[in-house]
Design an enzyme around this catalytic site. Structure first.
Site, short mmCIF file in Angstrom:
data_model
loop_
_atom_site.label_atom_id
_atom_site.label_comp_id
_atom_site.label_asym_id
_atom_site.label_seq_id
_atom_site.Cartn_x
_atom_site.Cartn_y
_atom_site.Cartn_z
N GLN A 127 49.34 35.55 42.65
CA GLN A 127 48.86 36.57 43.81
C GLN A 127 48.74 36.23 45.04
OE1 GLN A 127 47.98 39.54 43.25
NE2 GLN A 127 48.10 39.81 41.05
N CYS A 168 46.56 43.25 33.03
CA CYS A 168 46.70 42.78 31.92
C CYS A 168 45.81 43.04 30.74
CB CYS A 168 46.83 41.09 32.02
SG CYS A 168 48.30 40.49 32.91
#
Length: 379
Positions: free
Chosen positions: A181, A325
């Site tokens: 990220q 997710c």
């Protein structure tokens, strides 16, 4: 109806048109196998090596330290399982991570724990950050590997990775950093971080899905977790995905050359969005560190409404209530629970993550849509 404003760049980014342009010839014209000796193969090999050099330059590594994978999840598994297997002869069986890691880190480590390793999952504070005194208390000479992410995918909070790496190295342990990220949003330098292993995800910085990379510091030996021919220094068998690797290389080049102005621009837009929402919604709560976080990430909790209700009532905004997710699951985020949010605050959370193509007009439109949605739910 026009498409909604896209504020889910922590889930995935659109492919930059310049990245697409760079990769297309390797789908249509330069289709050779990099392992072939003829000109078609050598053109493909040269492209892969050029991309490897660009990815290395983005994180301050040498090209020989970059291993291309199919995604960040694969890179994390290779790093964690490979390092644990390599450490077995040393007798070191302990592993340390944080309670807010991505499932592609937590699940391989928990698998290793079921096999007999000793795993410690460090708690985090209200900002989602590991406390160094907690880390120091458990990182001892029995530890083979410490794995702590640089930036959290939900809160955006940045960890004190260098300080944790120093603790690991002081007892002879390796340091793995999931930087999926962070890369492309903040400066990532493997030497400044003290990383021995570091994970990247192409689709988090404007390359297509389906390509990632693992940095393996020179002198660090890990075991492969797949077996075949000797591709990627013997650590990742299989014919290289040349078009996607080329795309990741171009994305890395663009990220390196635009990082500072883009971070400044995104910080300004993120704070504008937060200010508009905060001024109109009494009791709005910021989740994550107020300053030590990604410049593009705003995680907030709406009072008296759930995050999924707010987003459902604001169809002109595309965002997430948690990490991608877990999309479709309205259970409380494990990350927010680890940060100590109340069940109501965790349920009210929405993650708004900006990107390279986000405009000020889109920020203003998204803010108005979210404000209107919240008002409609709480009147």
């Amino acid at each position: 109806m026009s498409d909604p404003v896209y504020l889910d760049c922590n889930a995935t980014t659109p492919v930059d048109p310049r990245v697409l342009e760079a990769m297309l010839p390797y789908l249509a014209v330069h289709y050779g196998n990099p392992s072939s000796d003829h000109v078609y193969g050598q053109r493909a090999k040269a492209a892969v090596e050029a991309a490897r050099a660009e990815v290395a330059a983005l994180i301050g590594a040498s090209p020989a330290e970059i291993v291309f994978t199919g995604c960040a999840t694969e890179a994390n598994n290779l790093a964690l399982l490979g390092a644990a297997r390599a450490a077995l002869p040393s007798g070191r069986t302990a592993l340390v991570t944080s309670s807010v890691e991505h499932p592609s880190v937590l699940n391989p480590l928990r698998h290793l724990a079921r096999e007999g390793r000793f795993l410690t999952e460090l708690p985090v504070d209200a900002f989602g950050r590991v406390q160094l005194n907690h880390a120091a208390a458990v990182i001892n000479p029995e530890v083979a590997l410490v794995s702590v992410m640089l930036a959290n995918n939900e809160s955006g909070s940045l960890q004190a990775v260098r300080e944790i790496a120093d603790l690991a190295h002081a007892v002879g342990a390796w340091m793995h950093v999931d930087a999926a990220q962070a890369v492309g949003k903040v400066t990532v330098d493997v030497n400044a971080l003290g990383a021995d292993l570091l994970t990247l995800a192409g689709h988090k910085f404007y390359a297509p899905k389906g390509v990632g990379a693992l940095y393996v510091r020179t002198g660090v030996t890990i075991e492969p977790i797949q077996y075949g021919a000797g591709h990627e220094h013997g650590l990742r068998p299989g014919t290289e995905n040349v078009p996607h690797i080329v795309a990741m290389g171009e994305a890395a080049r663009l990220a390196r050359t635009t990082l500072v102005p883009e971070a400044t621009r995104m910080t300004s837009l993120r704070d504008r969005l937060h200010g508009l929402l905060d001024a109109a919604i009494p009791g709005l709560q910021l989740n994550g560190h107020p300053t030590e976080r990604l410049p593009n990430t705003l995680n907030i909790s709406f009072p008296s409404a759930t995050g999924w209700q707010v987003l459902a009532a604001a169809p002109t905004v595309a965002a997430s209530t948690g990490s991608a997710c877990h999309a479709g699951d309205h259970a409380v985020s494990g990350v927010l629970a680890a940060m100590g949010l109340t069940p109501a605050a965790a349920a009210g959370a929405v993650r708004l993550s900006l990107g390279r193509f986000t405009t000020e007009g889109e920020i203003d439109a998204a803010a108005q849509a979210l404000i209107s949605a919240w008002i409609s739910l709480t009147e």
